[in-house]
Design a protein around this motif. Structure first.
Motif, PDB file in Angstrom:
ATOM      1  N   ILE A 156       0.849  -1.207   0.000  1.00  0.00           N
ATOM      2  CA  ILE A 156       0.000   0.000   0.000  1.00  0.00           C
ATOM      3  C   ILE A 156       0.876   1.244   0.000  1.00  0.00           C
ATOM      4  N   ILE A 157       0.411   2.246  -0.769  1.00  0.00           N
ATOM      5  CA  ILE A 157       1.004   3.581  -0.625  1.00  0.00           C
ATOM      6  C   ILE A 157      -0.133   4.585  -0.489  1.00  0.00           C
ATOM      7  N   VAL A 158       0.069   5.533   0.418  1.00  0.00           N
ATOM      8  CA  VAL A 158      -0.913   6.605   0.631  1.00  0.00           C
ATOM      9  C   VAL A 158      -0.312   7.865   0.024  1.00  0.00           C
ATOM     10  N   VAL A 159      -1.040   8.461  -0.913  1.00  0.00           N
ATOM     11  CA  VAL A 159      -0.553   9.696  -1.538  1.00  0.00           C
ATOM     12  C   VAL A 159      -1.026  10.873  -0.692  1.00  0.00           C
ATOM     13  N   ASN A 160      -0.074  11.679  -0.259  1.00  0.00           N
ATOM     14  CA  ASN A 160      -0.445  12.846   0.549  1.00  0.00           C
ATOM     15  C   ASN A 160       0.389  14.057   0.139  1.00  0.00           C
ATOM     16  N   THR A 161       0.372  14.373  -1.165  1.00  0.00           N
ATOM     17  CA  THR A 161       1.136  15.525  -1.650  1.00  0.00           C
ATOM     18  C   THR A 161       0.571  16.837  -1.100  1.00  0.00           C
ATOM     19  N   SER A 162      -0.688  16.804  -0.668  1.00  0.00           N
ATOM     20  CA  SER A 162      -1.258  18.029  -0.073  1.00  0.00           C
ATOM     21  C   SER A 162      -0.943  18.150   1.412  1.00  0.00           C
ATOM     22  N   PHE A 187      -2.445  11.874   6.960  1.00  0.00           N
ATOM     23  CA  PHE A 187      -1.309  11.387   7.760  1.00  0.00           C
ATOM     24  C   PHE A 187      -1.819  10.401   8.816  1.00  0.00           C
ATOM     25  N   SER A 188      -2.949  10.736   9.442  1.00  0.00           N
ATOM     26  CA  SER A 188      -3.511   9.858  10.481  1.00  0.00           C
ATOM     27  C   SER A 188      -3.923   8.523   9.883  1.00  0.00           C
ATOM     28  N   LEU A 189      -4.526   8.578   8.711  1.00  0.00           N
ATOM     29  CA  LEU A 189      -4.916   7.344   8.011  1.00  0.00           C
ATOM     30  C   LEU A 189      -3.688   6.493   7.747  1.00  0.00           C
ATOM     31  N   TYR A 190      -2.625   7.127   7.283  1.00  0.00           N
ATOM     32  CA  TYR A 190      -1.368   6.402   6.996  1.00  0.00           C
ATOM     33  C   TYR A 190      -0.850   5.699   8.259  1.00  0.00           C
ATOM     34  N   ARG A 191      -0.819   6.440   9.353  1.00  0.00           N
ATOM     35  CA  ARG A 191      -0.287   5.854  10.587  1.00  0.00           C
ATOM     36  C   ARG A 191      -1.147   4.664  11.045  1.00  0.00           C
ATOM     37  N   PHE A 192      -2.450   4.809  10.874  1.00  0.00           N
ATOM     38  CA  PHE A 192      -3.373   3.724  11.247  1.00  0.00           C
ATOM     39  C   PHE A 192      -3.115   2.485  10.403  1.00  0.00           C
ATOM     40  N   LEU A 193      -2.972   2.690   9.108  1.00  0.00           N
ATOM     41  CA  LEU A 193      -2.758   1.563   8.198  1.00  0.00           C
ATOM     42  C   LEU A 193      -1.408   0.916   8.451  1.00  0.00           C
ATOM     43  N   LYS A 194      -0.425   1.737   8.811  1.00  0.00           N
ATOM     44  CA  LYS A 194       0.929   1.201   9.018  1.00  0.00           C
ATOM     45  C   LYS A 194       0.971   0.249  10.212  1.00  0.00           C
ATOM     46  N   ASN A 195       0.063   0.518  11.163  1.00  0.00           N
ATOM     47  CA  ASN A 195      -0.027  -0.404  12.302  1.00  0.00           C
ATOM     48  C   ASN A 195      -0.492  -1.784  11.858  1.00  0.00           C
ATOM     49  N   TYR A 249      -0.579  -2.809   8.391  1.00  0.00           N
ATOM     50  CA  TYR A 249       0.264  -3.281   7.286  1.00  0.00           C
ATOM     51  C   TYR A 249       1.591  -2.536   7.377  1.00  0.00           C
ATOM     52  N   PRO A 250       2.588  -3.113   8.073  1.00  0.00           N
ATOM     53  CA  PRO A 250       3.820  -2.382   8.365  1.00  0.00           C
ATOM     54  C   PRO A 250       4.578  -1.873   7.130  1.00  0.00           C
ATOM     55  N   ASP A 251       4.337  -2.489   5.954  1.00  0.00           N
ATOM     56  CA  ASP A 251       5.098  -2.007   4.786  1.00  0.00           C
ATOM     57  C   ASP A 251       4.361  -0.898   4.038  1.00  0.00           C
ATOM     58  N   THR A 252       3.354  -0.290   4.656  1.00  0.00           N
ATOM     59  CA  THR A 252       2.637   0.836   4.041  1.00  0.00           C
ATOM     60  C   THR A 252       3.587   2.025   3.909  1.00  0.00           C
ATOM     61  N   ASP A 253       3.572   2.645   2.761  1.00  0.00           N
ATOM     62  CA  ASP A 253       4.396   3.835   2.531  1.00  0.00           C
ATOM     63  C   ASP A 253       3.515   5.064   2.333  1.00  0.00           C
ATOM     64  N   ILE A 254       4.150   6.201   2.431  1.00  0.00           N
ATOM     65  CA  ILE A 254       3.435   7.459   2.173  1.00  0.00           C
ATOM     66  C   ILE A 254       4.244   8.275   1.174  1.00  0.00           C
ATOM     67  N   LEU A 255       3.547   8.958   0.287  1.00  0.00           N
ATOM     68  CA  LEU A 255       4.209   9.776  -0.725  1.00  0.00           C
ATOM     69  C   LEU A 255       3.813  11.232  -0.475  1.00  0.00           C
ATOM     70  N   THR A 283      -9.693  -6.423  -0.579  1.00  0.00           N
ATOM     71  CA  THR A 283      -9.053  -6.399  -1.901  1.00  0.00           C
ATOM     72  C   THR A 283      -7.644  -6.978  -1.887  1.00  0.00           C
ATOM     73  N   ASN A 284      -7.033  -7.022  -0.710  1.00  0.00           N
ATOM     74  CA  ASN A 284      -5.625  -7.426  -0.670  1.00  0.00           C
ATOM     75  C   ASN A 284      -5.436  -8.830  -1.246  1.00  0.00           C
ATOM     76  N   THR A 285      -6.354  -9.674  -0.888  1.00  0.00           N
ATOM     77  CA  THR A 285      -6.235 -11.037  -1.417  1.00  0.00           C
ATOM     78  C   THR A 285      -6.813 -11.143  -2.818  1.00  0.00           C
ATOM     79  N   LEU A 286      -7.540 -10.135  -3.233  1.00  0.00           N
ATOM     80  CA  LEU A 286      -8.193 -10.200  -4.549  1.00  0.00           C
ATOM     81  C   LEU A 286      -7.347  -9.589  -5.659  1.00  0.00           C
TER      82      LEU A 286
END
Lengths: 330, 283
Positions: free
Chosen positions: B144-150, B156-164, B166-172, B239-242
């Motif tokens: 997963i990558i979360v785009v946060n160019t704005s 940012f909060s969503l990203y941190r939640f997801l990273k908990n 899915y530890p390999d979640t990235d943010i752009l 969707t992850n498994t799909l």
């Protein structure tokens, strides 16, 4: 050959009328081998007009021709300079502010500087080798739009002034004093002040200040010989006022341009010219301060010009101007 | 008074020069790829350079100070509407907007954005964005990558939640050119992009499963449109498994390359700018 005219021809004020007149003079005199396109430059965006003249509008369409000549009717601090132009002709819009050195430099870098008043020609020619004194024909619709009758002033010998109220406020005060004193020894004369950009409240204030000048000069029980007229909503009526009145006072400070002088001359009126007055430098004028100063006519020289006019005590030959088309198209 | 320079150079200079207010996003690189000269407002160079028109990407800011900007520089203004008309935008507000922007050129860069705004007239133009390329048949290794160019705090909060979870979640958060943006996103199976329509399209072009909060184009079948970001973890869990090279993603990519052709964007936009350059400025 491609030519570009830039000026405030879409403005609904005297400068706008002047710009349209200049453009029409150029358009009607241009050789058939020359293309002429125009672009509007707003100096004052509050006075916009819907252009009805299709001959001007059609020349706003883009031409693919390479532009060799630029004719710019602009304030002196907005003059465009470019080494890529064969011919850069400037018709500067000047006023009573002392011209800055950097503006003089810009003017000196133009191919030609065309001024339409003798006052500015005399003032700038010590500094500029490329300056010319030009004339142009009046081109607005010259048919009368209305009959004018100023009631008690109708059969007097009428001196008249046309200009912006805000930009001639201090001059008007000096003119009132000069004229009132002058009228003490001259009968059957009047002063007609025709003003743009003035509202009813300011008009009433102006009339009241005329009354108070009479009081201050200790003149009482006299018929007040000055009237003020608002033409803000009907600029083209200046033609009617030129026809109606007798002696045009070409001394306004808002725009040293000859549009109204040309109309006065066209209708055979006498003219009292700005270049015959004596000027002094002040640093505050019309509630505006300027570090470089303003050149303003002295009250006494205004008075003296009125005296000189009625005594016909002048041997001056009018210096001749060059028609604008001669300097642009050759 | 550089307005006289603008007016005169529009006729004398054959180049197209635009005063541009950046988005600080990939759309800037799309504009930079045009054969035009860009003067950026952020560089504060507008005191010494001239320009033929002003192109703005934030109509809300422009509508309040339009007269000052346009009258001051005496140049034609162009607005790009990067997002669809908000659902809560009242009809009366739309009329006010249309009146205030009567002589501004308005560009709608997707059919959906054009349709939701529904502002007709000679000053309204529909030019589809340009997508530089699509990534076919790639096999992303990361999840997963979360785009946060704005740089939005909620995202940012969503990203941190997801990273908990899915530890390999990235943010752009950095801005990329459109090419590099696609190259970056192609490494991920899922792209969460709540920024703007153009970034969303690039994300679809990268071959990822896109989760976004606004319809991008009604002909795109693969993006998942959400109303509330709180549902995102559930969707990802589904969707992850799909995720495969799903057929709808492939079809969408073929649609993109046809409908959002970058050469078509470049020529259409350049033609519009050339036309606007030649027009005289009137109030």
């Amino acid at each position: 050959m491609g030519n570009l005219f830039v000026g405030p021809y879409r403005q609904n004020n005297i400068i706008g009328l002047t710009s349209r007149t200049i453009f029409k003079n150029l358009l009607e005199s241009k050789p058939s081998t020359e293309d002429l396109i125009c672009r509007n430059l707003f100096i004052d965006s509050t006075v916009v007009t819907e252009l009805s003249e299709s001959d001007i509008i059609s020349h706003e369409a883009y031409s693919n021709q390479k532009i060799n000549t630029l004719i710019q009717h602009t304030p002196s601090n907005a003059i465009y300079l470019s080494k890529y132009l064969d011919n850069n002709i400037c018709i500067p819009i000047l006023n009573n502010q002392v011209i800055k050195d950097e503006d003089l430099y810009r003017l000196s870098m133009c191919t030609k500087v065309l001024v339409d008043t003798l006052l500015m020609y005399q003032r700038l020619s010590p500094y500029l080798n490329n300056i010319h004194y030009i004339g142009y024909k009046p081109k607005l619709n010259l048919a009368s739009t209305k009959d004018i009758n100023l009631g008690p002033f109708h059969s007097t010998y009428k001196f008249y002034f046309i200009g912006s109220f805000a930009k001639n406020r201090d001059l008007l005060f000096d003119l009132f004093i000069s004229f009132i004193i002058f009228s003490q020894t001259n009968d059957n004369i009047s002063l007609v002040i025709i003003l743009s950009d003035i509202d009813k409240k300011d008009l009433d204030t102006l009339q009241n200040s005329i009354n108070s000048i009479y009081k201050q000069l200790d003149i009482s029980n006299v018929f007040i010989k000055i009237t003020c007229i608002n033409i803000s909503n009907n600029l083209s009526s200046i033609i009617d006022y030129h026809k109606y009145n007798d002696v045009y006072l070409n001394i306004n400070e808002d725009n040293y341009g000859s549009l109204n002088r040309n109309y006065a001359k066209y209708f055979g009126k006498d003219i009292i010219d700005a270049h015959k007055l004596v000027y002094e430098k002040v640093f505050i004028r019309n509630n505006i301060s300027n570090y470089d100063g303003f050149l303003t006519p002295t009250q006494y020289s205004i008075f003296e010009s009125l005296i000189t006019h009625v005594s016909k005590n002048t041997n001056d030959q009018e210096q001749s101007s060059t028609p604008i088309e001669t300097l642009v198209w050759n | 008074m550089n307005s006289s320079y603008n007016i005169i150079n529009k006729v004398l200079d054959k180049n197209i020069n635009i005063l541009y207010e950046p988005t600080n996003d990939s759309f800037d690189s799309l504009m930079a790829s045009l054969p035009i000269n860009i003067v950026s407002k952020n560089n504060n160079m507008n005191s010494c350079l001239y320009y033929d028109c002003i192109l703005l990407n934030n109509w809300q800011k422009h509508i309040t100070n339009r007269t000052a900007v346009v009258s001051k520089h005496q140049i034609i203004d162009i607005l790009v509407f990067h997002d669809p008309c908000p659902d809560n935008f009242k009809k009366e507000d739309k009329i006010i907007l249309q009146n205030n922007l009567k002589t501004a050129y308005k560009i709608f860069p997707t059919a959906y954005i054009n349709q939701t705004w529904s502002i007709k007239g000679e000053f309204s133009i529909h030019i589809n964005y340009g997508i530089p390329f699509i990534v076919e048949n790639n096999t992303p290794q990361k999840n997963i990558i979360v785009v946060n160019t704005s740089k939005n705090e909620i995202i940012f909060s969503l990203y941190r939640f997801l990273k908990n979870i899915y530890p390999d979640t990235d943010i752009l958060v950095e801005t990329y050119t459109s090419d590099d943006f696609i190259q970056k996103l192609k490494e991920y199976k899922i792209v969460i992009d709540l920024t703007n329509s153009y970034n969303n399209l690039l994300a679809v072009a990268s071959g990822a499963q896109v989760i976004t909060n606004s319809i991008i184009d009604t002909n795109l079948m693969s993006p998942i449109i959400i109303q509330d970001i709180s549902v995102i973890p559930n969707i990802i869990a589904d969707t992850n498994t799909l995720y495969r090279h799903s057929k709808s993603i492939n079809n969408d990519q073929k649609y993109l390359i046809k409908q959002y052709n970058i050469d078509t964007f470049r020529s259409s936009m350049t033609n519009i700018l050339q036309k606007i350059k030649m027009e005289p400025f009137t109030l």
